[in-house]
Design an enzyme around this catalytic site. Structure first.
Site, PDB file in Angstrom:
ATOM      1  N   ASP A 144      36.760  44.961  38.527  1.00 37.21           N
ATOM      2  CA  ASP A 144      36.449  45.960  39.555  1.00 37.21           C
ATOM      3  C   ASP A 144      37.748  46.644  39.964  1.00 37.21           C
ATOM      4  O   ASP A 144      38.604  46.027  40.607  1.00 37.21           O
ATOM      5  CB  ASP A 144      35.809  45.299  40.782  1.00 37.21           C
ATOM      6  N   LYS A 207      30.835  52.230  41.505  1.00 35.15           N
ATOM      7  CA  LYS A 207      30.596  51.393  42.678  1.00 35.15           C
ATOM      8  C   LYS A 207      30.994  52.164  43.926  1.00 35.15           C
ATOM      9  O   LYS A 207      31.990  52.891  43.919  1.00 35.15           O
ATOM     10  CB  LYS A 207      31.412  50.103  42.531  1.00 35.15           C
ATOM     11  N   LYS A 243      26.620  50.126  41.530  1.00 31.25           N
ATOM     12  CA  LYS A 243      26.811  48.988  42.428  1.00 31.25           C
ATOM     13  C   LYS A 243      27.109  49.477  43.841  1.00 31.25           C
ATOM     14  O   LYS A 243      28.214  49.941  44.116  1.00 31.25           O
ATOM     15  CB  LYS A 243      27.960  48.100  41.931  1.00 31.25           C
TER      16      LYS A 243
END
Length: 307
Positions: A144, A207, A243
């Protein structure tokens, strides 16, 4: 794919229209009883169970991983006829990758690591690349990363593309989840353009947030990002995951997000390889709701600890 600046600059988002569209979801999409339990179990399978605290220890990570392996009490799963259920992944800092891998060995649950100077993303570029490479070498299957918000705020789309493409190359076989930190991007148009550029540069997921910004995942932001994903899939045939992260702590909110995904992207995205929740406290409330469905009584939150 190569950076298509014409496509990026042509994107516009009407904030009022996005807010009207998402405001209808909670009242119009409501699932009850067995259907609700099934949706909540699906949500559990798509949670990135996360600990990103300065006082993380191997013991805390082991307990979190035990929760990832058995996120809902066995007696509740037995009552629902569910044989096995795990969360989508466990997300930690680099230093906690080894304890997480040891605790999850043989489960198939991937370990995700935050990287690139999380959460601000202001470390030297070479350091950020080295962080990714170190985490992949340590065994993280998902990375991430955070983008440089200044590239979005100044409209330097070439710099953003080059940055994310370099991160993608450093990830090698690991999945790249690109955090936009949407609460710091100013406008929904910036969110849409940043989403598209990151997908062009090779992001496997986009995300919303680090969870550390004052404003994290909101439904208008989510709508903006999933419509960028839908447009990208229509143009290229390539599916990119989504996400939402930060501020999603109630089971009823998870149901609204799942309804948004079903309506905008379709059933294929309702799976852990294309959708994740960046949340941990959410799991406790989901387990409470599942216990209510099975027993008819609500339990105290302390009976559903994360670890």
């Amino acid at each position: 794919m190569p950076l298509d600046l014409g496509w990026v600059r042509a994107l516009r988002v009407n904030r009022s229209a996005a807010e009207r569209r998402t405001s209808t979801l909670p009242g119009r999409r409501s699932v009850k009883n067995t259907h609700q339990a099934a949706w909540l179990l699906r949500a559990v399978s798509m949670i990135d169970l996360t600990t990103l605290a300065g006082d993380d220890t191997p013991g805390r990570v082991h307990r979190l991983c035990a929760k990832a392996r058995q996120p809902v009490r066995a007696d509740l799963l037995d009552a629902l006829g569910v044989a096995r259920l795990t969360t989508g992944a466990v997300c930690v800092y680099h230093e906690m990758i080894a304890p997480a891998l040891a605790a999850l060995q043989g489960t198939g649950i991937p370990v995700a690591a935050v990287s690139t100077g999380f959460p601000a993303g202001l470390s030297p570029f070479a350091t950020r690349l080295a962080e990714i490479e170190a985490s992949v070498a340590a065994g993280a299957q998902e990375i991430d990363i955070v983008i440089s918000r200044r590239h979005v705020l100044t409209g330097d789309w070439g710099a953003l593309y080059d940055e994310v493409a370099a991160f993608r190359a450093a990830c090698g076989p690991a999945h790249l989840k690109t955090i936009l930190a949407t609460g710091e991007l100013g406008t929904l148009t910036n969110v849409a353009r940043a989403s598209l550029v990151c997908m062009m540069a090779g992001a496997d997921f986009i995300k919303t947030s680090t969870g550390k910004e004052p404003v994290n995942a909101t439904l208008p932001v989510g709508l903006t990002m999933v419509r960028a994903i839908r447009a990208y899939h229509a143009a290229t045939g390539h599916r990119v995951g989504f996400k939402p992260a930060g501020g999603i702590s109630a089971a009823k909110d998870a149901l609204v997000w799942l309804a948004l995904i079903k309506e905008e992207l379709g059933d294929r995205w309702l799976a852990p390889d294309l959708f994740r929740f960046g949340a941990s406290s959410l799991l406790g409330d989901i387990e409470r709701q599942i216990e209510h469905h099975v027993t008819g009584a609500y339990s105290a939150a302390w009976r559903h600890p994360m670890g």
